[in-house]
Design an enzyme around this catalytic site. Structure first.
Site, PDB file in Angstrom:
ATOM      1  N   ARG A 100       0.929  -1.367   0.109  1.00  0.00           N
ATOM      2  CA  ARG A 100       0.046  -0.104   0.092  1.00  0.00           C
ATOM      3  C   ARG A 100       0.849   1.247   0.154  1.00  0.00           C
ATOM      4  O   ARG A 100       1.552   1.452   0.744  1.00  0.00           O
ATOM      5  CB  ARG A 100      -0.945   0.023   1.290  1.00  0.00           C
ATOM      6  CG  ARG A 100      -1.811   1.222   1.213  1.00  0.00           C
ATOM      7  CD  ARG A 100      -2.839   1.162   2.344  1.00  0.00           C
ATOM      8  NE  ARG A 100      -3.813   2.382   2.250  1.00  0.00           N
ATOM      9  CZ  ARG A 100      -3.683   3.379   2.555  1.00  0.00           C
ATOM     10  NH1 ARG A 100      -2.518   3.731   3.114  1.00  0.00           N
ATOM     11  NH2 ARG A 100      -4.748   4.478   2.541  1.00  0.00           N
ATOM     12  N   HIS A 102       0.119   5.429  -2.148  1.00  0.00           N
ATOM     13  CA  HIS A 102      -0.959   6.048  -2.859  1.00  0.00           C
ATOM     14  C   HIS A 102      -0.586   6.208  -4.259  1.00  0.00           C
ATOM     15  O   HIS A 102      -1.295   5.930  -5.186  1.00  0.00           O
ATOM     16  CB  HIS A 102      -0.966   7.533  -2.198  1.00  0.00           C
ATOM     17  CG  HIS A 102      -2.179   7.213  -1.049  1.00  0.00           C
ATOM     18  ND1 HIS A 102      -1.653   6.820   0.179  1.00  0.00           N
ATOM     19  CD2 HIS A 102      -3.393   7.836  -1.123  1.00  0.00           C
ATOM     20  CE1 HIS A 102      -2.443   6.937   0.960  1.00  0.00           C
ATOM     21  NE2 HIS A 102      -3.691   7.448   0.427  1.00  0.00           N
ATOM     22  N   LYS A 148     -15.884   5.305 -15.291  1.00  0.00           N
ATOM     23  CA  LYS A 148     -16.634   4.258 -14.763  1.00  0.00           C
ATOM     24  C   LYS A 148     -15.702   3.526 -13.654  1.00  0.00           C
ATOM     25  O   LYS A 148     -15.402   2.613 -13.853  1.00  0.00           O
ATOM     26  CB  LYS A 148     -17.190   3.370 -15.646  1.00  0.00           C
ATOM     27  CG  LYS A 148     -18.413   2.446 -15.266  1.00  0.00           C
ATOM     28  CD  LYS A 148     -19.275   1.893 -16.705  1.00  0.00           C
ATOM     29  CE  LYS A 148     -20.080   0.980 -16.205  1.00  0.00           C
ATOM     30  NZ  LYS A 148     -21.169   1.490 -15.466  1.00  0.00           N
ATOM     31  N   GLU A 180     -28.595  12.219 -13.377  1.00  0.00           N
ATOM     32  CA  GLU A 180     -28.711  11.221 -13.953  1.00  0.00           C
ATOM     33  C   GLU A 180     -28.781  10.051 -12.630  1.00  0.00           C
ATOM     34  O   GLU A 180     -29.318  10.650 -11.584  1.00  0.00           O
ATOM     35  CB  GLU A 180     -27.383  10.494 -14.395  1.00  0.00           C
ATOM     36  CG  GLU A 180     -26.084  10.424 -13.701  1.00  0.00           C
ATOM     37  CD  GLU A 180     -25.129   9.927 -14.301  1.00  0.00           C
ATOM     38  OE1 GLU A 180     -25.155   8.705 -15.210  1.00  0.00           O
ATOM     39  OE2 GLU A 180     -23.776   9.902 -13.681  1.00  0.00           O
TER      40      GLU A 180
END
Ligand code: PDD
Length: 288
Positions: A100, A102, A148, A180
């Site tokens: 991990r 960023h 998306k 939307e």
């Protein structure tokens, strides 16, 4: 019906699929997804879904995996879905697995690619004729709603609000604009005119939205891609949502009040027919 999924180069039973806890999709929501429909085993606009994914990977500086078209077909085959009236393929691509941190893994690591397919039950004609309801919910998403990504917490919370209000759809509102749905686009009818928010960073450019815009123009309907306020939306004579699993879904109640006369309207019917006409043409299907 089988439950064969694809994960990192292999097909396997879903029960055997494992991802690392250090997958960046899991840790950061650092990934993209697509949901593509097939009718009678033939995909509707798979090329457009893959083009949207490709654009997403470019914008997020991720690698675009090879062989995705064949992967889609293979998922249908291996799950015995080639004769289903409708099925969907879900595909997710993340920036991969690394300790991990960023910033991007350096050197880059292979993307995680995960896919599955299942049959999808379209609503009955009775349910469609009765119409559906929606509630307005504040849009709490980030500034790139056009991508998306798998970071769907605002949509999850919005959809839960809809469910708790016994509504089918959540209408996302930002700065007074009805943008939307939580997982679909929205259209409004004012007189003879169809209106929907323009493709911008504030909405997902839906493939179904695009197809509905095309068939509406073919039908000679006046279409306006423009911002619509919630106040205007409340005066629309018809409202419908569009999306892969939504198709063309009539909304007859918004925030507990009837839309127009509270029945499924003529423009929605016409566009539902035209949309299904396109599906049947492209997929050699006979959906009604
Ligand atoms: N949702 N807007 C949002 C926010 C969406 O998540 C989706 C798709 C759409 C409609 O796009 P399309 O017509 O290409 O399906 C609009 C998918 C299906 C989902 O989250 O399951």
């Amino acid at each position: 019906m089988g439950d064969t999924v694809f994960l990192n180069g292999e097909f396997m039973p879903r029960s055997r699929a494992r991802i690392s806890p250090d997958d960046r999709g899991f840790l950061f929501g650092d990934g993209l997804y697509e949901v593509t429909p097939a009718y009678g085993g033939r995909f509707l606009a798979l090329d457009r879904h893959l083009a949207r994914l490709r654009r997403g990977t470019r914008e997020l500086r991720m690698a675009f995996p090879q062989g995705l078209e064949e992967l889609h077909r293979e998922l249908l085959r291996r799950n015995d879905l080639e004769d289903e009236e409708m099925s969907i393929v879900y595909l997710q691509v993340t920036r991969g697995t690394a300790p991990r941190s960023h910033a991007f893994p350096d050197p880059p690591v292979p993307a995680t690619v995960y896919g599955w397919a299942k049959a999808f039950r379209r609503p009955t004609r009775e349910a469609w004729e009765k119409g559906f309801s929606a509630v307005s919910v504040p849009d709490r998403r980030w500034a790139r709603a056009d991508l998306k990504t798998v970071q769907l917490l605002p949509q999850v919370l919005a959809q839960q609000t809809a469910r708790e209000g016994a509504a089918t759809d959540a209408l996302l509102v930002r700065d007074g604009l009805a943008l939307e749905g939580a997982h679909n686009n929205v259209f409004f009818v004012f007189g003879d005119t169809l209106a929907t928010h323009p493709a911008s960073n504030q909405i997902l450019p839906g493939i179904t939205r695009e197809i509905v815009l095309e068939v509406a123009r073919e039908e000679g309907i006046t279409v306006e891609e423009r911002p619509v306020t919630l106040a205007e939306a409340q005066r629309a004579s018809e409202i419908f949502f569009t999306g892969t699993t939504t198709e063309v879904r009539p909304t007859v109640r918004l925030d507990g009040r009837p839309v127009g006369d509270g029945a499924v309207g003529p423009m929605t019917r016409r566009l539902q027919q035209a949309f299904l006409g396109r599906v049947n043409e492209e997929c050699g299907a006979a959906v009604t």
